[in-house]
Design a protein around this motif. Structure first.
Motif, PDB file in Angstrom:
ATOM      1  N   LYS A 132       0.794  -1.213   0.000  1.00  0.00           N
ATOM      2  CA  LYS A 132       0.000   0.000   0.000  1.00  0.00           C
ATOM      3  C   LYS A 132       0.838   1.279   0.000  1.00  0.00           C
ATOM      4  CE  LYS A 132      -4.120  -1.953   0.487  1.00  0.00           C
ATOM      5  NZ  LYS A 132      -3.645  -3.344   0.333  1.00  0.00           N
ATOM      6  N   ASN A 133       2.075   1.199   0.406  1.00  0.00           N
ATOM      7  CA  ASN A 133       2.810   2.457   0.487  1.00  0.00           C
ATOM      8  C   ASN A 133       4.230   2.336  -0.057  1.00  0.00           C
ATOM      9  OD1 ASN A 133       4.314   1.231   2.491  1.00  0.00           O
ATOM     10  ND2 ASN A 133       3.106   2.146   4.150  1.00  0.00           N
ATOM     11  N   LEU A 134       4.905   3.464  -0.051  1.00  0.00           N
ATOM     12  CA  LEU A 134       6.247   3.548  -0.616  1.00  0.00           C
ATOM     13  C   LEU A 134       7.213   2.611   0.101  1.00  0.00           C
ATOM     14  CD1 LEU A 134       8.214   5.019  -2.513  1.00  0.00           C
ATOM     15  CD2 LEU A 134       8.396   6.831  -0.801  1.00  0.00           C
ATOM     16  N   VAL A 135       7.074   2.513   1.422  1.00  0.00           N
ATOM     17  CA  VAL A 135       7.984   1.669   2.196  1.00  0.00           C
ATOM     18  C   VAL A 135       7.879   0.206   1.748  1.00  0.00           C
ATOM     19  CG1 VAL A 135       8.485   0.758   4.494  1.00  0.00           C
ATOM     20  CG2 VAL A 135       8.034   3.207   4.191  1.00  0.00           C
ATOM     21  N   THR A 136       6.641  -0.295   1.653  1.00  0.00           N
ATOM     22  CA  THR A 136       6.482  -1.698   1.252  1.00  0.00           C
ATOM     23  C   THR A 136       6.885  -1.892  -0.219  1.00  0.00           C
ATOM     24  OG1 THR A 136       4.153  -1.232   0.924  1.00  0.00           O
ATOM     25  CG2 THR A 136       4.743  -2.343   2.958  1.00  0.00           C
ATOM     26  N   ASN A 183      10.683  -2.799  11.056  1.00  0.00           N
ATOM     27  CA  ASN A 183       9.560  -2.857  11.978  1.00  0.00           C
ATOM     28  C   ASN A 183      10.001  -2.823  13.442  1.00  0.00           C
ATOM     29  OD1 ASN A 183       6.949  -3.294  12.913  1.00  0.00           O
ATOM     30  ND2 ASN A 183       7.311  -5.501  12.970  1.00  0.00           N
ATOM     31  N   ASP A 184      11.058  -3.524  13.762  1.00  0.00           N
ATOM     32  CA  ASP A 184      11.523  -3.603  15.146  1.00  0.00           C
ATOM     33  C   ASP A 184      12.457  -2.425  15.452  1.00  0.00           C
ATOM     34  OD1 ASP A 184      12.552  -4.165  17.575  1.00  0.00           O
ATOM     35  OD2 ASP A 184      13.469  -6.097  17.016  1.00  0.00           O
ATOM     36  N   SER A 242      12.244  -7.020   7.496  1.00  0.00           N
ATOM     37  CA  SER A 242      11.013  -6.500   6.896  1.00  0.00           C
ATOM     38  C   SER A 242      10.482  -5.279   7.649  1.00  0.00           C
ATOM     39  CB  SER A 242       9.944  -7.584   6.906  1.00  0.00           C
ATOM     40  OG  SER A 242       8.701  -7.005   6.592  1.00  0.00           O
ATOM     41  N   PRO A 243      10.030  -4.272   6.892  1.00  0.00           N
ATOM     42  CA  PRO A 243       9.399  -3.111   7.528  1.00  0.00           C
ATOM     43  C   PRO A 243       7.910  -3.350   7.796  1.00  0.00           C
ATOM     44  CG  PRO A 243       9.558  -2.743   5.169  1.00  0.00           C
ATOM     45  CD  PRO A 243      10.136  -4.112   5.429  1.00  0.00           C
ATOM     46  N   ILE A 244       7.414  -4.515   7.394  1.00  0.00           N
ATOM     47  CA  ILE A 244       5.959  -4.682   7.444  1.00  0.00           C
ATOM     48  C   ILE A 244       5.506  -5.158   8.817  1.00  0.00           C
ATOM     49  CG2 ILE A 244       3.981  -5.910   6.458  1.00  0.00           C
ATOM     50  CD1 ILE A 244       5.789  -5.987   3.835  1.00  0.00           C
ATOM     51  N   GLY A 287       0.207  -6.154  12.089  1.00  0.00           N
ATOM     52  CA  GLY A 287      -1.105  -5.563  12.338  1.00  0.00           C
ATOM     53  C   GLY A 287      -1.420  -4.388  11.431  1.00  0.00           C
ATOM     54  N   MET A 288      -0.452  -4.016  10.603  1.00  0.00           N
ATOM     55  CA  MET A 288      -0.558  -2.773   9.847  1.00  0.00           C
ATOM     56  C   MET A 288      -1.693  -2.801   8.825  1.00  0.00           C
ATOM     57  SD  MET A 288       1.387  -0.212  10.253  1.00  0.00           S
ATOM     58  CE  MET A 288       1.783   1.366   9.542  1.00  0.00           C
ATOM     59  N   GLU A 289      -1.837  -3.939   8.164  1.00  0.00           N
ATOM     60  CA  GLU A 289      -2.821  -4.046   7.097  1.00  0.00           C
ATOM     61  C   GLU A 289      -4.202  -3.634   7.594  1.00  0.00           C
ATOM     62  OE1 GLU A 289      -2.389  -4.899   3.850  1.00  0.00           O
ATOM     63  OE2 GLU A 289      -0.259  -4.723   4.304  1.00  0.00           O
ATOM     64  N   MET A 290      -4.545  -4.197   8.727  1.00  0.00           N
ATOM     65  CA  MET A 290      -5.887  -3.940   9.224  1.00  0.00           C
ATOM     66  C   MET A 290      -6.024  -2.479   9.647  1.00  0.00           C
ATOM     67  SD  MET A 290      -5.944  -4.945  13.168  1.00  0.00           S
ATOM     68  CE  MET A 290      -6.260  -3.500  14.150  1.00  0.00           C
TER      69      MET A 290
END
Ligand SMILES: *[C@@H]1O[C@H](CO)[C@@H](O)[C@H](O)[C@H]1NC(C)=O
Ligand SMILES: *[C@@H]1O[C@H](CO)[C@@H](O)[C@H](O)[C@H]1NC(C)=O
Ligand SMILES: *[C@@H]1O[C@H](CO)[C@@H](O)[C@H](O)[C@H]1NC(C)=O
Ligand SMILES: *[C@@H]1O[C@H](CO)[C@@H](O)[C@H](O)[C@H]1NC(C)=O
Ligand SMILES: *[C@@H]1O[C@H](CO)[C@@H](O)[C@H](O)[C@H]1NC(C)=O
Ligand SMILES: CC(=O)N[C@H]1CO[C@H](CO)[C@@H](O)[C@@H]1O
Length: 638
Positions: free
Chosen positions: A535-539, A580-581, A607-609, A612-615
C-alpha cells in the motif's frame, strides 16, 4: 550606567557589521587589460590613491585626466551623493578605490557604485569618458525575496514611482547647490507599514537626455521582477531600492510608519554575523566571548539575557504587517507561519501558536530560551519569542528557499533536484537529527520529521524545522499522551502509531521514509502503484529490494544521472531505518557513519511490514484533513 555599556556594545556591533558588510557593486571591464608593471599600472594607482582626498577637496565631485600621456594617460572620476558629509564621502571613496585596485587588478577600465555609509562612485579608463553615456558593463544585484503584494497593485505603484523619479532625477531643476547632480530619492507606500524606498543618480557630466535614457534603461533592465531590495547600475547611472530606508540616501531617517518601532535585538545582529560565513563566525565568537565576559562581571545582565530573546508584539506586528495574509508562508502543525521583515532589513519567520495551548507564560519563555540554544547549520535557528496577552509567538531565522516537499513533489521543480543535491539533503538532514539526538544539550526527539519540515537555504543546504515543539508546548517527553499521537501520516513508526511509544528510533523511522521519498520523488502517504498490492512507498521499496531491483525506485526525473552504488546504499540505509523492530534500526550516529563511510558494511535489513498494519490501513486512510500535511491528532490506539 548599564544602559550605556549595553548601548556601546550595540554600537560596536553595528560598526563591526557596517565594516564587514560593505557590498561593492563594481564592474571590471573585461574588454582590455594592461601589463602589471607598466606605466599605466603605476598611473592608475596614483590616480586612485588620491581620488578620495581630491573628491573631498572638490565638494563631492572630481574628474581628473592630468596623470600620464598618450597610451599611459588615465582618466578618472569620483563622486558622492548630494549632501554627503566630506569625511563620510572620502571614507566611501577610499573603500571604492581599494576595491577597484583589488578586484580589477589588470583591467584597463572599471567602475564602482559603493554603498559605504553613503553611496559613492568611482571610475577610471584609458580614454576620455566625460560627457558620454556608458551603459556597459551592467551591474545588477538583488535579493531573491519577492515583495509580497497584489501584483497588479505592485506594478502600478512601481511604475508610478520609477517614472516620477526618472523625471525628477534627470531634470535640470534637480541640479542644485554647487554643481549639477542628477539625483532623486522617493518613497511609495505599499501598506501601512511597508514602503518602497528608492534612489536614482546619474554622473553629473551627462546631459539631461542621457541621464533620462540611462535611468530608463536601468529600470527596464530590472524588468518585472519585484524583489525586496536591489541595485541596477551602469557606469553612467545607478538605481537602488529597498523596503527600508538605507544609509546615505535616507540617512536612516525614522521609518515611515509610527507603528514600526525600532528594536534590533542583539541576537539578530549576532545571527547576521554568523550567517556571513566562517570568517565572521570567528568574529562572532569574539563578540560572544565579549558578551559572556561581561555577563560574568555583571550578574544582573543574566536576566536581560532572556529578555534579549524577547520581541515586543509591536515589532512583530510591524514586521509581518499585522499578520497579513500576504505575509503568510503556511499553516504549520502548531499555528500559522508568517514572513517578517525587521527594520534593520533582516528577515524572520514568525510562528503564531494556536491559542489553545494551555502552557503558562513562564514555562513557555523558559522552554523557548532552551530550544533557542540549539544551534546547528542543519537546524532552523530559533531567534526568540513574543508573549503578550493571548499571543504566543516563536521567531525563527528565515530560510529563503521553501521546504523540501515543494521541490520534491512539484512536477515543475523536481528537475532542480539532481542527485548530488538530493544526497546533500539526505546527509545534511541526518546531521541535523544527530545533533538533536546526541550532540545538543537537550537531547530532543523531533516527533514530526517530514519533507515539509525540511527547509532549504539558498545553497540548498537542508535545515530541520519545528523541533522542540513538544518541549515548548509541554507534551510529555517520554511517552505520548495515549489519546494524542503527534506526527504526520506516512512518517509515523508502527510502534508509535499502534502503542503511542516513541523514542529516537521513531525519528529514525521517519528519516528512513524521508530518504525513500527523496530518492523516489514520491510521497509515502498517497503512494499508488496499480500493479502493487503493497500500500505504500515503504512496502514498495521493500518489495523491489527483495526482488533485487532497488533502482526501480529511483525518480524517473533523474534519468540515468546518478551514481547507482551511492543510491543503492541510501536505499539500503533507508530500509534499515524503517525496519519494523525499533531495536533493529540504527541510531542517528550509525546513520551518519553509514552514509559517510563506504568502508562500513551494512547489515541485512529486516522487513518493515508490521503484521497488524494491514488492518490499520483503512483507519489511517480515513484521517480527515489535507492528505499531505495533516497531523494525526486523535487516533486512539486499540
Ligand atoms: C585602451 O586600452 C585598450 C586595451 O587595453 C586598447 O585596445 C586601447 O587602444 C586603449 N585606448 C587608448 C586611447 O589608449
Ligand atoms: C589579468 O590578471 C589575472 C590574474 O590577476 C591573470 O590570470 C590574467 O591572465 C591577466 N590577464 C592579462 C590579459 O594579463
Ligand atoms: C567598457 O567597455 C565598453 C566597450 O568598450 C565601453 O563602452 C564602456 O564605456 C566601458 N566601461 C567602462 C566603465 O569603462
Ligand atoms: C489587486 O489590486 C487591484 C487594484 O488595486 C484590484 O483591482 C484587484 O482586485 C486586486 N486583486 C486581488 C487578487 O486582490
Ligand atoms: C505613507 O505612509 C505614511 C505613514 O503611514 C504617511 O505618513 C504618508 O503620508 C504616506 N504617504 C503617501 C504618499 O501616502
Ligand atoms: C570638475 C572638473 O574637473 N571638471 C572637468 C572634467 O573633465 C572635463 C573634460 O576634460 C573638463 O572640461 C572639466 O573641467
Amino acid at each position: 550606567m548599564r544602559m550605556t555599556k549595553k548601548f556601546s556594545l550595540l554600537v560596536f556591533l553595528v560598526v563591526l557589521i557596517s565594516i564587514i558588510a560593505v557590498v561593492s557593486s563594481q564592474q571590471c571591464n573585461e574588454t582590455g587589460f594592461f601589463e602589471p608593471r607598466s606605466k599605466y599600472a603605476e598611473n592608475r594607482l596614483i590616480i586612485l590613491s588620491s581620488l578620495a582626498s581630491n573628491v573631498k577637496a572638490h565638494n563631492g565631485f572630481y574628474n581628473d585626466s592630468s596623470i600620464g600621456q598618450g597610451t599611459d594617460q588615465v582618466f578618472a572620476m569620483g563622486m558622492c551623493i548630494e549632501g554627503t558629509e566630506p569625511t563620510v564621502c572620502s571614507d566611501c571613496l577610499k573603500v571604492a578605490a581599494d576595491q577597484l585596485i583589488e578586484n580589477c587588478p589588470n583591467q584597463t577600465e572599471a567602475y564602482t557604485w559603493t554603498p559605504h555609509k553613503t553611496l559613492c562612485f568611482a571610475r577610471y579608463s584609458n580614454s576620455s569618458f566625460f560627457n558620454r553615456l556608458a551603459t556597459h558593463p551592467l551591474y545588477m544585484e538583488h535579493n531573491n525575496v519577492d515583495i509580497k503584494a497584489n501584483l497588479t497593485y505592485l506594478n502600478a505603484i512601481w511604475e508610478t514611482l520609477t517614472n516620477r523619479m526618472i523625471t525628477e532625477a534627470s531634470s535640470e531643476y534637480s541640479a542644485s547647490l554647487s554643481s549639477r547632480r542628477y539625483y532623486a530619492t522617493d518613497v511609495a507606500n505599499l501598506t501601512t507599514c511597508q514602503a518602497i524606498h528608492a534612489l536614482m543618480l546619474c554622473t553629473p557630466d551627462l546631459n539631461t537626455d542621457d541621464c533620462h535614457k540611462c535611468l530608463g534603461k536601468a529600470v527596464s533592465e530590472y524588468g518585472n521582477l519585484k524583489t525586496q531590495r536591489g541595485i541596477v547600475a551602469w557606469p553612467s547611472c545607478c538605481f537602488r531600492w529597498d523596503l527600508y530606508p538605507f544609509i546615505g540616501a535616507f540617512n536612516l531617517a525614522p521609518p515611515s510608519s509610527p507603528g514600526c518601532k525600532k528594536n534590533i535585538p542583539m541576537r539578530i545582529i549576532v545571527a547576521i554575523v554568523v550567517a556571513t560565513g566562517v570568517f565572521f563566525s570567528v568574529l562572532s565568537a569574539v563578540v560572544v566571548a565579549l558578551v559572556c565576559r561581561r555577563k560574568k562581571t555583571d550578574p544582573p545582565e543574566e536576566i536581560s539575557n532572556t529578555n534579549s530573546l524577547q520581541y515586543d508584539l509591536k515589532t512583530i506586528e510591524a514586521a509581518t504587517c499585522t499578520f497579513s495574509k500576504s505575509n503568510m508562508l503556511g499553516q504549520g502543525g502548531f499555528g500559522e507561519v508568517f514572513k517578517g521583515l525587521l527594520e534593520d532589513g533582516s528577515e524572520i519567520a514568525v510562528k503564531r501558536l494556536s491559542k489553545e495551548s494551555a502552557q503558562g507564560v513562564e514555562e513557555f519563555k523558559n522552554e523557548t530560551s532552551l530550544v533557542a540554544k540549539l544551534q546547528h547549520r542543519n537546524l532552523v535557528g530559533v531567534l526568540g519569542f513574543c508573549t503578550e496577552g493571548e499571543e504566543k509567538i516563536l521567531v525563527y531565522e528565515f530560510v529563503p528557499n521553501k521546504s523540501l516537499d515543494q521541490f520534491l513533489f512539484e512536477p515543475t521543480k523536481q528537475g532542480q533536484l539532481d542527485w548530488p543535491k538530493r544526497y546533500k539533503i539526505i546527509v545534511g538532514t541526518a546531521r541535523g537529527i544527530l545533533y538533536l539526538h546526541h550532540d545538543s544539550p537537550l537531547k530532543i526527539i523531533h516527533r514530526d520529521l517530514k519533507a515539509s519540515n525540511i527547509l532549504l537555504d539558498a545553497e540548498m543546504e537542508p535545515k530541520v524545522a519545528d523541533f522542540g515543539m513538544a518541549r515548548i508546548l509541554r507534551v510529555d517527553q517520554s511517552r505520548a499522551d495515549t489519546k494524542r499521537v503527534v506526527g504526520t501520516r506516512g512518517y509515523i513508526s508502527p510502534e508509535y502509531l499502534m502503542h503511542g511509544q516513541f523514542s529516537m528510533k521513531s525519528d529514525v523511522y521517519s528519516f528512513g521514509v524521508l530518504v525513500l521519498e527523496i530518492i523516489s520523488g514520491k510521497r509515502n502517504s498517497n503512494f499508488h502503484e496499480t500493479d502493487d498490492s503493497g500500500k505504500n512507498l515503504v512496502t514498495h521499496a521493500w518489495k523491489h529490494w527483495r526482488n533485487g531491483s532497488p533502482l526501480e525506485l529511483v525518480d524517473s526525473e533523474l534519468g540515468k544521472n546518478y551514481q547507482s552504488n551511492e543510491v543503492i546504499r541510501c536505499i539500503h540505509i533507508a530500509l534499515l531505518c524503517v525496519q519494523n523492530d525499533p531495536e533493529q534500526r540504527p541510531n542517528s550516529l550509525n546513520v551518519i557513519l553509514m552514509l559517510t563511510s563506504n568502508s562500513i558494511t551494512l547489515p541485512v535489513p529486516q522487513s518493515p511490514i508490521y503484521e497488524g498494519m494491514e488492518m490499520f490501513l483503512p483507519l489511517i486512510k480515513s484521517v480527515p484533513g489535507s492528505i499531505n500535511d495533516s497531523l494525526i491528532d486523535d487516533i486512539v490506539p486499540r
